[in-house]
Write a protein that holds these residues in place. Sequence first.
Motif, PDB file in Angstrom:
ATOM      1  N   ARG A  47       8.053  11.496   1.462  1.00 47.00           N
ATOM      2  CA  ARG A  47       6.670  11.076   1.640  1.00 47.00           C
ATOM      3  C   ARG A  47       5.798  11.876   0.673  1.00 47.00           C
ATOM      4  N   ILE A  48       5.230  11.182  -0.295  1.00 45.09           N
ATOM      5  CA  ILE A  48       4.448  11.863  -1.312  1.00 45.09           C
ATOM      6  C   ILE A  48       2.972  11.953  -0.914  1.00 45.09           C
ATOM      7  N   LEU A  49       2.501  10.980  -0.146  1.00 40.35           N
ATOM      8  CA  LEU A  49       1.107  10.926   0.280  1.00 40.35           C
ATOM      9  C   LEU A  49       1.050  10.584   1.757  1.00 40.35           C
ATOM     10  N   GLU A  50       0.248  11.336   2.513  1.00 33.36           N
ATOM     11  CA  GLU A  50       0.084  11.085   3.944  1.00 33.36           C
ATOM     12  C   GLU A  50      -1.392  11.182   4.303  1.00 33.36           C
ATOM     13  N   LEU A  51      -1.903  10.150   4.935  1.00 29.68           N
ATOM     14  CA  LEU A  51      -3.269  10.138   5.438  1.00 29.68           C
ATOM     15  C   LEU A  51      -3.216  10.086   6.960  1.00 29.68           C
ATOM     16  N   GLU A  52      -4.020  10.913   7.595  1.00 34.16           N
ATOM     17  CA  GLU A  52      -4.023  10.960   9.051  1.00 34.16           C
ATOM     18  C   GLU A  52      -5.463  10.999   9.572  1.00 34.16           C
ATOM     19  N   GLY A  53      -5.817   9.964  10.331  1.00 35.54           N
ATOM     20  CA  GLY A  53      -7.148   9.899  10.936  1.00 35.54           C
ATOM     21  C   GLY A  53      -8.273   9.857   9.925  1.00 35.54           C
ATOM     22  N   LEU A  54      -8.009   9.279   8.745  1.00 36.28           N
ATOM     23  CA  LEU A  54      -9.002   9.300   7.675  1.00 36.28           C
ATOM     24  C   LEU A  54     -10.193   8.406   8.055  1.00 36.28           C
ATOM     25  N   ALA A  55     -11.389   8.985   8.001  1.00 33.25           N
ATOM     26  CA  ALA A  55     -12.600   8.264   8.380  1.00 33.25           C
ATOM     27  C   ALA A  55     -13.694   8.522   7.357  1.00 33.25           C
ATOM     28  N   LYS A  56     -14.592   7.544   7.222  1.00 27.27           N
ATOM     29  CA  LYS A  56     -15.725   7.686   6.315  1.00 27.27           C
ATOM     30  C   LYS A  56     -16.928   6.962   6.891  1.00 27.27           C
ATOM     31  N   GLN A  57     -18.046   7.681   6.937  1.00 33.45           N
ATOM     32  CA  GLN A  57     -19.291   7.121   7.452  1.00 33.45           C
ATOM     33  C   GLN A  57     -20.369   7.232   6.380  1.00 33.45           C
ATOM     34  N   TYR A  58     -21.038   6.106   6.137  1.00 33.23           N
ATOM     35  CA  TYR A  58     -22.184   6.071   5.239  1.00 33.23           C
ATOM     36  C   TYR A  58     -23.424   5.796   6.093  1.00 33.23           C
TER      37      TYR A  58
ATOM     38  N   HIS B 140       1.121   6.272   4.949  1.00 31.94           N
ATOM     39  CA  HIS B 140       1.887   7.150   4.073  1.00 31.94           C
ATOM     40  C   HIS B 140       2.490   6.318   2.946  1.00 31.94           C
ATOM     41  N   ALA B 141       2.829   7.003   1.861  1.00 32.91           N
ATOM     42  CA  ALA B 141       3.486   6.360   0.724  1.00 32.91           C
ATOM     43  C   ALA B 141       4.626   7.244   0.256  1.00 32.91           C
ATOM     44  N   HIS B 142       5.731   6.602  -0.097  1.00 32.60           N
ATOM     45  CA  HIS B 142       6.903   7.333  -0.555  1.00 32.60           C
ATOM     46  C   HIS B 142       6.915   7.441  -2.085  1.00 32.60           C
TER      47      HIS B 142
ATOM     48  N   THR C  69       4.639   6.536  -7.759  1.00 31.49           N
ATOM     49  CA  THR C  69       4.138   5.769  -6.618  1.00 31.49           C
ATOM     50  C   THR C  69       2.916   4.973  -7.045  1.00 31.49           C
ATOM     51  N   VAL C  70       2.875   3.701  -6.676  1.00 32.05           N
ATOM     52  CA  VAL C  70       1.745   2.845  -7.019  1.00 32.05           C
ATOM     53  C   VAL C  70       1.065   2.378  -5.738  1.00 32.05           C
TER      54      VAL C  70
ATOM     55  N   ALA D  66       5.269  -5.562  -4.447  1.00 29.76           N
ATOM     56  CA  ALA D  66       5.121  -4.464  -3.485  1.00 29.76           C
ATOM     57  C   ALA D  66       6.363  -4.304  -2.602  1.00 29.76           C
ATOM     58  N   ASP D  67       6.622  -3.065  -2.197  1.00 31.77           N
ATOM     59  CA  ASP D  67       7.681  -2.791  -1.225  1.00 31.77           C
ATOM     60  C   ASP D  67       7.161  -2.934   0.208  1.00 31.77           C
ATOM     61  N   ARG D  68       5.925  -2.439   0.416  1.00 33.65           N
ATOM     62  CA  ARG D  68       5.304  -2.519   1.731  1.00 33.65           C
ATOM     63  C   ARG D  68       3.834  -2.907   1.579  1.00 33.65           C
ATOM     64  N   VAL D  69       3.266  -3.402   2.668  1.00 34.87           N
ATOM     65  CA  VAL D  69       1.861  -3.780   2.695  1.00 34.87           C
ATOM     66  C   VAL D  69       1.193  -3.135   3.903  1.00 34.87           C
ATOM     67  N   VAL D  70       0.020  -2.566   3.676  1.00 34.56           N
ATOM     68  CA  VAL D  70      -0.835  -2.094   4.760  1.00 34.56           C
ATOM     69  C   VAL D  70      -2.080  -2.968   4.760  1.00 34.56           C
ATOM     70  N   ILE D  71      -2.388  -3.554   5.907  1.00 35.42           N
ATOM     71  CA  ILE D  71      -3.540  -4.451   6.029  1.00 35.42           C
ATOM     72  C   ILE D  71      -4.655  -3.736   6.782  1.00 35.42           C
TER      73      ILE D  71
END
Length: 251
Positions: free
Chosen positions: A3-14, A26-28, A198-199, A213-218
């Motif tokens: 796992r090269i990249l892991e995001l956990e509970g990522l939030a953004k408020q404007y 996550h991305a491998h 990783t792309v 793509a290998d996987r899709v996150v929607i």
Amino acid sequence: MERILELEGLAKQYGAVQALKGVDLHAHAGEVLAICGDNGAGKSTLIKIVSGAHPSSAGSMRLFGREVRWSSPHDALASGVATIYQDLALAPRLSVWQNIFIGSEQRRRVLPGLHLLNKRAMRAEAAQYLQRLNQRIDDVDRPVADFSGGQRQAVAIARALRWQARIVIMDEPTAALGVKETAEVLALIRQLKTQGVTVLLVSHNMEDVVNVADRVVILKSGLVAAQGDTAGLSPAGLAQAIMTGQWPAAA
């Protein structure tokens, strides 16, 4: 797979707008991960955070197992995360090698205190980066404006490789391209994958996503609504998943 990249509970408020509401993904290494969703789903916000353009409001991001928090895109680039936006950010009147080395020019010492651009070395290295992508551009002195959309994508990717990027974010890379140029860009993405890069692919083109793509996150309304492998997935099935927020049972 690592796992090269892991995001956990990522939030953004404007202000009063909650663009991301707690994204886990996550991305491998060497994986093509597509990020899909309708307009306003949070795709652009997500890549802006991963690319260092915007800070997150909450959550964590880990790269190679280490938590990171960047203050600028340059911080992300220095850590191995490069972003290629739809406009490519190329200087059309500059040559291929100048675009690849822009901001990281090589110099050679000719006299004490006097350094000149090492154009010969940059030309040679530019050609090597393009060869890694199976691109045959014989004259790297030609301006980027002379080349096709697919070849310009190759120049932008070569610039990312010059920065030793391990993750390349590609935002709508085939938008406004013809059939031949689209095929060239998809071949470039596959070439990155074979080299362990990783792309993260953001695209509205369902056929392109399913093909490369290998996987899709929607994403839907700032959350991960569904995700899965592309094996057995059709463009129509992916479009339905984006619309309903549910992964097709047959995929």
